[in-house]
Write a protein that holds these residues in place. Structure first.
Motif, short mmCIF file in Angstrom:
data_model
loop_
_atom_site.label_atom_id
_atom_site.label_comp_id
_atom_site.label_asym_id
_atom_site.label_seq_id
_atom_site.Cartn_x
_atom_site.Cartn_y
_atom_site.Cartn_z
N PHE A 144 0.85 -1.19 0.00
CA PHE A 144 0.00 0.00 0.00
C PHE A 144 0.88 1.24 0.00
CE2 PHE A 144 0.60 -1.57 4.29
CZ PHE A 144 0.83 -0.46 5.09
N TYR A 145 0.29 2.38 -0.43
CA TYR A 145 1.08 3.61 -0.51
C TYR A 145 0.35 4.80 0.09
CZ TYR A 145 1.50 1.57 -5.37
OH TYR A 145 1.54 0.81 -6.50
N ASN A 146 1.19 5.74 0.53
CA ASN A 146 0.73 7.12 0.59
C ASN A 146 1.35 7.79 -0.64
OD1 ASN A 146 3.40 7.51 1.35
ND2 ASN A 146 2.92 8.58 3.25
N GLU A 147 1.54 9.10 -0.62
CA GLU A 147 2.02 9.75 -1.85
C GLU A 147 3.49 9.47 -2.15
OE1 GLU A 147 2.36 12.82 1.46
OE2 GLU A 147 1.00 11.22 0.84
N ASN A 148 4.30 9.11 -1.14
CA ASN A 148 5.73 8.94 -1.41
C ASN A 148 6.39 7.72 -0.78
OD1 ASN A 148 5.93 9.66 1.27
ND2 ASN A 148 6.57 11.76 0.86
N PHE A 195 4.73 0.76 1.19
CA PHE A 195 4.73 -0.13 2.35
C PHE A 195 4.41 -1.54 1.87
CE2 PHE A 195 3.45 4.05 3.89
CZ PHE A 195 4.24 4.23 5.02
N SER A 196 5.29 -2.50 2.18
CA SER A 196 5.11 -3.87 1.72
C SER A 196 4.97 -4.80 2.91
CB SER A 196 6.30 -4.29 0.87
OG SER A 196 6.22 -5.66 0.52
N THR A 197 4.16 -5.85 2.74
CA THR A 197 4.00 -6.84 3.80
C THR A 197 4.96 -8.02 3.64
OG1 THR A 197 2.22 -7.91 2.54
CG2 THR A 197 1.59 -6.26 4.20
N GLY A 198 5.89 -7.93 2.71
CA GLY A 198 6.86 -9.00 2.52
C GLY A 198 7.88 -8.64 1.45
N LYS A 216 11.57 -5.08 -7.00
CA LYS A 216 11.56 -4.23 -8.20
C LYS A 216 11.70 -2.76 -7.82
CE LYS A 216 8.74 -3.06 -12.22
NZ LYS A 216 7.46 -3.31 -12.94
N TYR A 217 11.01 -2.34 -6.77
CA TYR A 217 11.13 -0.95 -6.33
C TYR A 217 12.54 -0.67 -5.83
CZ TYR A 217 6.27 0.52 -6.82
OH TYR A 217 5.06 0.88 -7.34
N VAL A 273 9.25 -2.27 4.65
CA VAL A 273 8.65 -3.59 4.82
C VAL A 273 8.11 -3.66 6.25
CG1 VAL A 273 9.03 -6.08 4.80
CG2 VAL A 273 10.21 -4.62 3.15
N VAL A 274 6.82 -3.90 6.40
CA VAL A 274 6.17 -3.79 7.71
C VAL A 274 5.54 -5.13 8.12
CG1 VAL A 274 5.75 -1.33 7.47
CG2 VAL A 274 4.01 -2.94 6.69
N ASP A 275 5.59 -5.42 9.40
CA ASP A 275 4.96 -6.63 9.94
C ASP A 275 3.50 -6.40 10.31
OD1 ASP A 275 7.29 -8.20 9.79
OD2 ASP A 275 8.02 -7.37 11.70
N ASN A 276 3.20 -5.17 10.73
CA ASN A 276 1.85 -4.87 11.21
C ASN A 276 1.30 -3.63 10.51
OD1 ASN A 276 -0.50 -4.28 12.63
ND2 ASN A 276 0.35 -4.94 14.58
N PRO A 277 0.66 -3.79 9.36
CA PRO A 277 0.14 -2.63 8.62
C PRO A 277 -0.85 -1.79 9.43
CG PRO A 277 0.14 -4.57 7.23
CD PRO A 277 0.45 -5.04 8.63
N VAL A 278 -1.67 -2.43 10.25
CA VAL A 278 -2.64 -1.69 11.05
C VAL A 278 -1.93 -0.72 11.97
CG1 VAL A 278 -4.39 -1.86 12.86
CG2 VAL A 278 -4.41 -3.48 10.95
N GLU A 279 -0.86 -1.17 12.57
CA GLU A 279 -0.07 -0.31 13.46
C GLU A 279 0.49 0.88 12.70
OE1 GLU A 279 4.04 -1.28 15.35
OE2 GLU A 279 2.49 -2.16 16.66
N VAL A 280 0.91 0.64 11.48
CA VAL A 280 1.48 1.71 10.65
C VAL A 280 0.46 2.83 10.43
CG1 VAL A 280 2.32 2.30 8.35
CG2 VAL A 280 3.16 0.26 9.50
#
Length: 275
Positions: free
Chosen positions: A106-110, A113-116, A123-124, A141-148
């Motif tokens: 998922f992204y914001n404007e810049n 955020f990847s879950t793996g 590629k990025y 790379v994040v383990d807990n997207p909700v926390e982010v």
């Protein structure tokens, strides 16, 4: 009809199969701009990625990014329109994705955020090696997207699910489409993307044209995939790429050559510059 705005998708449309803008496409786009026609990049990608290609065109272009969730002028100093996914809806989407064991980013404007650490993430990272300064995309790379999204207080404009197993992807898409408050579109054969309800490239293009004082009849939209159809519906002339998906081609007024045959440049020459 004198067209005043040309909205152009990037992947599969402006970019060839090597993810480059051909010299023919660059040349024709610059000719159109010199005639006073506003060129708009309209991509499902993160804003920062759109910015890199906008600079490559050598023109000043507004950028519709994240499938219409975020629109800004080229240097990012003026946000023209944004419509993020509300936190509580994003949490529900993440929850369903986790239940089904789906990969997503998922992204914001810049920031990406990847879950793996997948091919998409790598590629990025690889693309960043050739970029400088503000052109680089922040990658986490994040383990807990909700926390982010709770703790960082950031806007999320798009969530992308990727799965090569088509049956699994379609089954999951059907399940997640039951959630309220979201919009779904696809930009590639192995993905679908979730935005806030009402968000699309077409909605963003309409908002931008309202700011510019341009009527829909004065707009050309060029694209290749499902997420471009909303732009086709808001345009005086819709152009699908020959390499596009069937739903896009059936929704367009005309079909141009493929993205490896300068389809964008050829269409602008034929329907805009020589008309």
């Amino acid at each position: 009809m004198r067209y005043k705005v040309i909205a152009i998708d990037m992947d599969g449309t402006l970019l060839n199969s090597k993810e480059r803008i051909s010299e023919k496409n660059k040349d024709v786009i610059r000719k159109a701009e010199k005639r006073g026609i506003k060129i708009v990049l309209a991509t499902g990608r993160i804003f920062t990625s759109g910015l890199h290609y906008a600079k490559g065109l050598g023109i000043d272009t507004p950028i519709i990014s994240c499938n219409g969730g975020y629109v800004s002028n080229q240097d990012g100093s003026q946000v023209l329109y944004k419509n993020p996914i509300p936190t509580e809806i994003g949490e529900k989407v993440f929850e369903v994705g986790k239940e089904e064991g789906m990969y997503y980013h998922f992204y914001n404007e810049n920031t990406f955020f990847s879950t793996g650490m997948t091919k998409a993430t790598l590629k990025y990272y690889e693309n960043n090696q050739s970029l400088q300064g503000k052109d680089k995309i922040n990658i986490e790379v994040v383990d807990n997207p909700v926390e982010v999204i709770r703790n960082k207080n950031i806007d999320i404009f798009k969530i992308t699910f990727i799965e090569d197993d088509k049956d699994k992807l379609m089954s999951f898409r059907e399940k997640i489409s039951r959630l309220n408050g979201i919009e779904i579109a696809s930009s590639w054969y192995n993905n679908f993307e979730v935005m806030n309800e009402g968000v699309s490239k077409g909605t963003a293009l309409r908002e931008l044209c309202n700011i510019l004082g341009v009527k829909k009849e004065e707009v050309v939209a060029i694209g290749d995939n499902e997420n471009d159809i909303s732009m086709f519906r808001f345009s005086g002339l819709s152009v699908a790429m020959k390499n596009g998906v069937e739903t896009a081609k059936k929704s367009a007024d005309v079909i141009t050559d493929t993205n490896d045959e300068n389809g964008v440049g050829n269409a602008i020459e034929r329907y805009v510059l020589n008309n």
